[in-house]
Scaffold this motif. Structure first.
Motif, PDB file in Angstrom:
ATOM      1  N   ARG A  92       0.841  -1.198   0.000  1.00  0.00           N
ATOM      2  CA  ARG A  92       0.000   0.000   0.000  1.00  0.00           C
ATOM      3  C   ARG A  92       0.873   1.242   0.000  1.00  0.00           C
ATOM      4  O   ARG A  92       2.020   1.230   0.449  1.00  0.00           O
ATOM      5  N   GLY A  93       0.309   2.322  -0.510  1.00  0.00           N
ATOM      6  CA  GLY A  93       1.003   3.596  -0.478  1.00  0.00           C
ATOM      7  C   GLY A  93       0.826   4.278   0.866  1.00  0.00           C
ATOM      8  O   GLY A  93      -0.157   4.044   1.585  1.00  0.00           O
ATOM      9  N   ASP A  97      -0.169   9.878  -3.119  1.00  0.00           N
ATOM     10  CA  ASP A  97       0.182   9.567  -4.497  1.00  0.00           C
ATOM     11  C   ASP A  97      -0.136   8.124  -4.853  1.00  0.00           C
ATOM     12  O   ASP A  97      -0.107   7.235  -3.997  1.00  0.00           O
ATOM     13  N   GLU A  98      -0.415   7.897  -6.128  1.00  0.00           N
ATOM     14  CA  GLU A  98      -0.580   6.536  -6.633  1.00  0.00           C
ATOM     15  C   GLU A  98       0.792   5.903  -6.817  1.00  0.00           C
ATOM     16  O   GLU A  98       1.702   6.508  -7.350  1.00  0.00           O
ATOM     17  N   VAL A 100       3.004   2.836  -8.475  1.00  0.00           N
ATOM     18  CA  VAL A 100       3.000   1.847  -9.551  1.00  0.00           C
ATOM     19  C   VAL A 100       4.080   0.800  -9.236  1.00  0.00           C
ATOM     20  O   VAL A 100       5.257   1.145  -9.089  1.00  0.00           O
ATOM     21  N   GLN A 156      -1.085  -1.015  -9.516  1.00  0.00           N
ATOM     22  CA  GLN A 156      -1.214   0.329  -8.970  1.00  0.00           C
ATOM     23  C   GLN A 156      -1.848   0.236  -7.595  1.00  0.00           C
ATOM     24  O   GLN A 156      -2.859  -0.455  -7.408  1.00  0.00           O
ATOM     25  N   THR A 158      -2.659   2.484  -3.673  1.00  0.00           N
ATOM     26  CA  THR A 158      -2.700   3.712  -2.886  1.00  0.00           C
ATOM     27  C   THR A 158      -2.899   3.314  -1.432  1.00  0.00           C
ATOM     28  O   THR A 158      -3.005   2.127  -1.100  1.00  0.00           O
ATOM     29  N   GLU A 161      -6.367   1.823  -1.488  1.00  0.00           N
ATOM     30  CA  GLU A 161      -6.552   0.690  -2.385  1.00  0.00           C
ATOM     31  C   GLU A 161      -5.249  -0.112  -2.481  1.00  0.00           C
ATOM     32  O   GLU A 161      -4.510  -0.020  -3.467  1.00  0.00           O
ATOM     33  N   SER A 186       6.385   6.590  -8.277  1.00  0.00           N
ATOM     34  CA  SER A 186       5.237   7.425  -7.912  1.00  0.00           C
ATOM     35  C   SER A 186       5.604   8.876  -8.163  1.00  0.00           C
ATOM     36  O   SER A 186       6.707   9.183  -8.637  1.00  0.00           O
TER      37      SER A 186
END
Length: 229
Positions: A92-93, A97-98, A100, A156, A158, A161, A186
């Protein structure tokens, strides 16, 4: 455990920082054992679970101390994950920011002959979840692939997510220590997430050198010597 190194795109120097937490989820029947979670810092983090989830084919290899029954109460003392188990990495981030994720790479740290001892198989209803990647640890260069097909990356993620990468490490001959390296990019830079087992390499052994125990039925609450029955 997972650690990461990252760099600002505008800088030539990469600055390391810790971005990991570990949960060791040990699947034996319905029992789970949880290790502490380390507070992550940085842009991305991973939580790792290790379990025997391969429908009787996987299990734990433990030292051979005789034919006394062994209770299914968490991970057995002194055990090593047998070939065909599951290492699940939830990534997870940690910023808005998203993130990748690129294709993971398996780094073999050491290789020895298969561990002798006693093989404790998973209960037969402990199925591996779908969507896993098989890591053939017998190959000089370990490939990650779902049933021989190329893995679908990038992923991808976050903070809201996350995504899971399920690795099924297999070996027919060796006791292998290994790590998983996951490149990421990212808006805050790039880096590499290094996934291990709470600071030590992940470890998987072939079960060919261990004598098997059996799951005691009907309760499936302990392992017993197959030869004692």
């Amino acid at each position: 455990m997972a650690t990461s190194t990252a760099g600002d795109p505008g800088r030539e120097q990469h600055e390391p920082f810790a971005v990991s937490g570990v949960i060791a989820v040990l699947f034996l029947a319905s029992a789970c054992v949880w290790a502490s979670v380390l507070a992550p810092e940085g842009a991305v983090a991973a939580v790792t679970s290790i379990g025997v989830r391969d429908h009787c084919a996987s299990g734990w290899v433990v030292p051979d101390t005789g034919d006394a029954p062994i209770p299914m109460a968490g991970r057995p003392s002194g055990s090593v994950l047998g070939s065909g188990g599951a290492v699940t990495v939830t990534v997870r981030g940690l910023t808005g920011d998203e993130i990748v994720l690129g294709p993971p790479v398996v780094e073999v740290v050491s290789r020895r002959p298969a561990l002798p001892g006693v093989f404790l198989p998973a209960p037969c209803d402990a199925a591996l979840p779908p969507g896993f990647l098989t890591a053939d640890l017998d190959r000089p260069t370990v490939l990650l692939a779902p049933d021989g097909e190329p893995a679908e990356f990038p992923y991808q993620v976050t903070g809201t997510e996350p995504d899971q990468i399920v690795i099924r490490p297999v070996s027919t001959t060796d006791d292998v220590e290994w790590r998983l390296r996951i490149p990421w990019t990212s808006g805050v830079g790039t880096g590499e997430l290094v996934v291990d087992d709470d600071g030590t390499p992940l470890r998987t052994t072939a079960t060919s050198a261990a004598r098997p125990f059996c799951v005691e039925l009907p309760d499936s609450s302990r392992w017993v010597s197959c030869r004692s029955g």
